[in-house]
Design an enzyme around this catalytic site. Sequence first.
Site, PDB file in Angstrom:
ATOM      1  N   LYS A 138      17.849 -29.516  34.714  1.00 29.68           N
ATOM      2  CA  LYS A 138      17.963 -28.106  35.100  1.00 29.68           C
ATOM      3  C   LYS A 138      16.575 -27.475  35.156  1.00 29.68           C
ATOM      4  O   LYS A 138      15.835 -27.481  34.173  1.00 29.68           O
ATOM      5  CB  LYS A 138      18.836 -27.371  34.082  1.00 29.68           C
ATOM      6  N   ASP A 153      15.340 -17.040  33.646  1.00 29.45           N
ATOM      7  CA  ASP A 153      16.762 -16.688  33.747  1.00 29.45           C
ATOM      8  C   ASP A 153      17.007 -15.288  33.198  1.00 29.45           C
ATOM      9  O   ASP A 153      17.006 -15.069  31.992  1.00 29.45           O
ATOM     10  CB  ASP A 153      17.604 -17.709  32.977  1.00 29.45           C
ATOM     11  N   LYS A 199      21.172 -10.600  30.612  1.00 29.23           N
ATOM     12  CA  LYS A 199      20.987 -10.880  29.189  1.00 29.23           C
ATOM     13  C   LYS A 199      20.500  -9.618  28.467  1.00 29.23           C
ATOM     14  O   LYS A 199      19.833  -8.769  29.077  1.00 29.23           O
ATOM     15  CB  LYS A 199      19.948 -11.993  29.012  1.00 29.23           C
ATOM     16  N   ASP A 258      13.871 -22.029  30.299  1.00 34.73           N
ATOM     17  CA  ASP A 258      15.166 -22.485  30.795  1.00 34.73           C
ATOM     18  C   ASP A 258      15.052 -23.671  31.751  1.00 34.73           C
ATOM     19  O   ASP A 258      16.038 -24.102  32.332  1.00 34.73           O
ATOM     20  CB  ASP A 258      15.907 -21.327  31.475  1.00 34.73           C
ATOM     21  N   ASP A 264      25.372 -15.521  34.598  1.00 32.16           N
ATOM     22  CA  ASP A 264      24.483 -16.134  33.605  1.00 32.16           C
ATOM     23  C   ASP A 264      24.901 -17.578  33.311  1.00 32.16           C
ATOM     24  O   ASP A 264      24.258 -18.255  32.536  1.00 32.16           O
ATOM     25  CB  ASP A 264      24.482 -15.299  32.314  1.00 32.16           C
ATOM     26  N   GLU A 302      24.538 -19.999  35.331  1.00 34.35           N
ATOM     27  CA  GLU A 302      23.934 -20.481  36.580  1.00 34.35           C
ATOM     28  C   GLU A 302      23.459 -21.925  36.500  1.00 34.35           C
ATOM     29  O   GLU A 302      23.378 -22.617  37.524  1.00 34.35           O
ATOM     30  CB  GLU A 302      22.765 -19.567  36.991  1.00 34.35           C
ATOM     31  N   ARG A 345      24.832 -24.615  35.306  1.00 35.21           N
ATOM     32  CA  ARG A 345      25.851 -25.581  35.724  1.00 35.21           C
ATOM     33  C   ARG A 345      26.036 -25.568  37.250  1.00 35.21           C
ATOM     34  O   ARG A 345      26.431 -26.575  37.828  1.00 35.21           O
ATOM     35  CB  ARG A 345      27.163 -25.289  35.004  1.00 35.21           C
TER      36      ARG A 345
END
Length: 500
Positions: free
Chosen positions: A266, A271, A278, A289, A348, A350, A352
Amino acid sequence: MFTVKKENLYDSAHEVLIIGLFDEPNIIKDALSSLDEKFEGQMNDFLKQGDISGKLKSVSKVHTFNKIGAKRLLFVGLGKKKTLQFNQLKEAIGLAFKEIQKSKLSEVAVFLDTFTVADQLDALDVGHAVSEAYTLATYRFEGYKQKSNEHEKTIDKITAYTTENREDVLSALTVGYAYGKGTNSARTLVNMPGNMLTATTMAEYAIELANKYDFEIEILDKKEMLELGMGALLAVNQGSTEPPKMIVLKYQGKDQWEDVISLVGKGITFDTGGYSIKPKTGIVGMKTDMGGAAAVLGAMEIIGELRPEQNVLAVIPSTDNMISGSAFKPDDVITSLSGKTIEILNTDAEGRLVLADAITYAKQHGANYLVDVATLTGGVIVALGEDTTGAITNHETFFEQVLEASFEAGEAMWRLPLFEKDKQRIRNSPVADLNNSPGREGHAIMAGGFIGEFAEDTPWVHLDIAGTSTTNKPYELGPAGATGVMTRTLALLVERFEVK
């Protein structure tokens, strides 16, 4: 950097000589009798008075006052021989190198044979442990502060003394150094701020790796993704001014492109959470991230150095997840590269989504085995804490090999369950094939299970490193900040992999 010698141990001049000391009766007489003679029997006195200790991870310094060639002795406590494990050995040696780094010394000698344990840890194991521990423990991220004019000393020469074969030990030192260096590269990527490490920057870094190690490389830009139909990755990128990249590296270690292990990382460079934004305390640190992408790139560096006889495909979907008038929204329905449609319940969630397209693309490139690595969920931290990576799999035998690699690397993981009822929750949408966030309950399982919908029947292991990719405090093998976790596990998996 590394030299291996058999002779003149106590006569050769060194700034410091590192010696392993077990917590055993008569250890001075049995293992260090010639050193004790040089000190006229004082070593036993040092031990009795507590000036040196064999307790595990103790580090004791003794000045030699010209009794031998080395100016200082640094004793590393190893505990009991019968209980010493390889990763404990690395941690103990790491503490010694941290002490040397603090003393601003540039040259070190190590008496390897004082660290060995018959039928358990030989000189090759110790050589690997020394070079890996040195590389990891002395890592620093310099950041972006103005540099001082004072010259900073770093350790640039290590001499290993052993009675074992010189070439074999030198090879072990070189391998350990490669593992440490690849991990440090991953750490640096994770430590970089999002404005300096964009998807484009990451792609440029991958190109440098490809040029250095003769990997095949493919970088897909937004136009190519649109043509292919990578709707999941493109949805996450919608709110950004930074173009997305799908980064693909190929290493062919076999004559035929078969038994291909795909490492999928990933690569969300920052993010915000998108419209499911968030909170202010949760958004700081989201430059990290892309820890999964960093682990994959670090592993590819190790693979490039060591050239194992395996085929490896690295796939990294990279973008940031931002908010704007064009950003994707809750209630949107998107179509992934696989053709499966996804109802967005949480922007959030995202990671996956980008991994879904990356997994599908890896399969299209011939992946026979899949490992995805991601800073995916806060739920895995609630479940397993900050020292253990969460794992999910669809294939017992393949998972066992990943687990063995993680144990050897000293990177703890624990398998989470994935039952049919969990899969049904992921498939529960009135308007699409899947939903990307079925709820807080079992969140880490839902996230991993979502990725599994795209792995389908291909042997697959998911690794959630949200808790383990960074640390708030220094430890034996590194400073606070990025850990580079799973870099060594992935490289060891590739190196040791067997088709079963």
